[in-house]
Design a protein around this motif. Structure first.
Motif, PDB file in Angstrom:
ATOM      1  N   GLU A 145     -34.656  99.479   6.817  1.00  0.00           N
ATOM      2  CA  GLU A 145     -34.591  98.841   5.506  1.00  0.00           C
ATOM      3  C   GLU A 145     -35.214  99.737   4.446  1.00  0.00           C
ATOM      4  O   GLU A 145     -34.705  99.857   3.332  1.00  0.00           O
ATOM      5  CB  GLU A 145     -35.309  97.483   5.548  1.00  0.00           C
ATOM      6  CG  GLU A 145     -34.534  96.401   6.253  1.00  0.00           C
ATOM      7  CD  GLU A 145     -33.341  95.923   5.445  1.00  0.00           C
ATOM      8  OE1 GLU A 145     -33.465  95.755   4.217  1.00  0.00           O
ATOM      9  OE2 GLU A 145     -32.270  95.721   6.041  1.00  0.00           O
ATOM     10  N   ARG A 173     -27.548  96.535   8.265  1.00  0.00           N
ATOM     11  CA  ARG A 173     -28.197  95.237   8.076  1.00  0.00           C
ATOM     12  C   ARG A 173     -28.024  94.362   9.301  1.00  0.00           C
ATOM     13  O   ARG A 173     -28.981  93.740   9.782  1.00  0.00           O
ATOM     14  CB  ARG A 173     -27.626  94.565   6.822  1.00  0.00           C
ATOM     15  CG  ARG A 173     -28.014  93.105   6.600  1.00  0.00           C
ATOM     16  CD  ARG A 173     -29.516  92.868   6.511  1.00  0.00           C
ATOM     17  NE  ARG A 173     -30.176  93.652   5.505  1.00  0.00           N
ATOM     18  CZ  ARG A 173     -30.194  93.375   4.198  1.00  0.00           C
ATOM     19  NH1 ARG A 173     -29.531  92.331   3.742  1.00  0.00           N
ATOM     20  NH2 ARG A 173     -30.874  94.133   3.358  1.00  0.00           N
ATOM     21  N   LEU A 182     -36.696  90.758   5.408  1.00  0.00           N
ATOM     22  CA  LEU A 182     -35.632  91.582   4.822  1.00  0.00           C
ATOM     23  C   LEU A 182     -35.334  91.231   3.362  1.00  0.00           C
ATOM     24  O   LEU A 182     -34.445  91.837   2.762  1.00  0.00           O
ATOM     25  CB  LEU A 182     -34.359  91.459   5.661  1.00  0.00           C
ATOM     26  CG  LEU A 182     -34.479  91.862   7.134  1.00  0.00           C
ATOM     27  CD1 LEU A 182     -33.129  91.729   7.832  1.00  0.00           C
ATOM     28  CD2 LEU A 182     -35.003  93.289   7.274  1.00  0.00           C
TER      29      LEU A 182
END
Length: 222
Positions: free
Chosen positions: A69, A156, A177
């Motif tokens: 991320e 993702r 996230l």
């Protein structure tokens, strides 16, 4: 005679002893300097904005915002960012996902110290590089149906899969996230559909089979 360029490095790892060891290694190099350190992705992102390092060296598995991320966020902010993933994961799927979100290189922590130094220099020059074990694993990877399905996941989806099989709740994943629980639920459905499984038990078994997680890790979290 031209003055040698010093590569300013942002070093990110959630283990202080690990950071200390690699900081010591880097400090012995005339052309490198650790200008900032972080133990998690959120702090690392803030430091990147403040320090503008030449190269980011980041672990992938950290509490909160993961390395994947973090790489994605940095690249969204600065498309020219030069990032090296430095991870314990020897599964080529992690390397593939790290490169997919913007890392120029991937080096495993089992590599020789000189490999890390070489990779930092190569990434600083804008070149792609993989440690030998990952390059070999990618070359020899068995492209069966399950592996092909895993490779079809977006970065993702891959990260949500990893967090799901580590027994994180959808709400926890959403907060980690910075997405909505509904998005997590939609991705959860897509992941199972892409991987051809019908339940979370099957999903966990497949993750173990594909070496995304091991039984000892799951036992530690129980």
């Amino acid at each position: 005679m031209n003055k040698q360029t010093t590569i300013g490095i942002l070093l990110i790892d959630d283990h202080a002893i690990v950071r200390e060891g690699y900081r010591s290694l880097i400090s012995k190099q005339a052309d490198m300097k650790v200008i900032a350190e972080a133990a998690n992705g959120a702090d690392a992102y803030q430091l990147y904005k403040e320090q503008q390092p030449d190269v980011v060296v980041t672990d992938l598995t950290m509490p909160g915002l993961s390395g994947l991320e973090l790489i994605g966020r940095i690249k969204q902010r600065d498309s020219k960012a030069r990032i090296l993933a430095f991870s314990m994961h020897q599964n080529p799927s992690f390397a593939r996902q790290a490169c997919r979100v913007g890392a120029l290189g991937y080096v495993t922590k089992s590599s020789a110290p000189d490999m890390l130094l070489q990779a930092i220099r190569e990434v600083h020059l804008g070149r792609h590089i993989l440690s030998a074990d990952i390059a070999q694993a990618l070359a020899l990877e068995n492209l069966g149906n399950e592996t092909l399905a895993l490779n079809s996941l977006t970065a993702r989806e891959f990260e949500i899969l990893r967090l799901l099989v580590e027994a994180n709740t959808p709400d926890t994943i959403a907060k980690t996230l910075n997405i909505s629980p509904k998005t997590v639920g939609n991705c959860h459905y897509l992941i199972k559909n892409k991987l051809g499984v019908n339940s979370d038990i099957e999903l966990t078994r497949l993750a173990i089979k594909l070496n995304l997680v091991n039984l000892l890790d799951l036992a530690d979290q129980a």
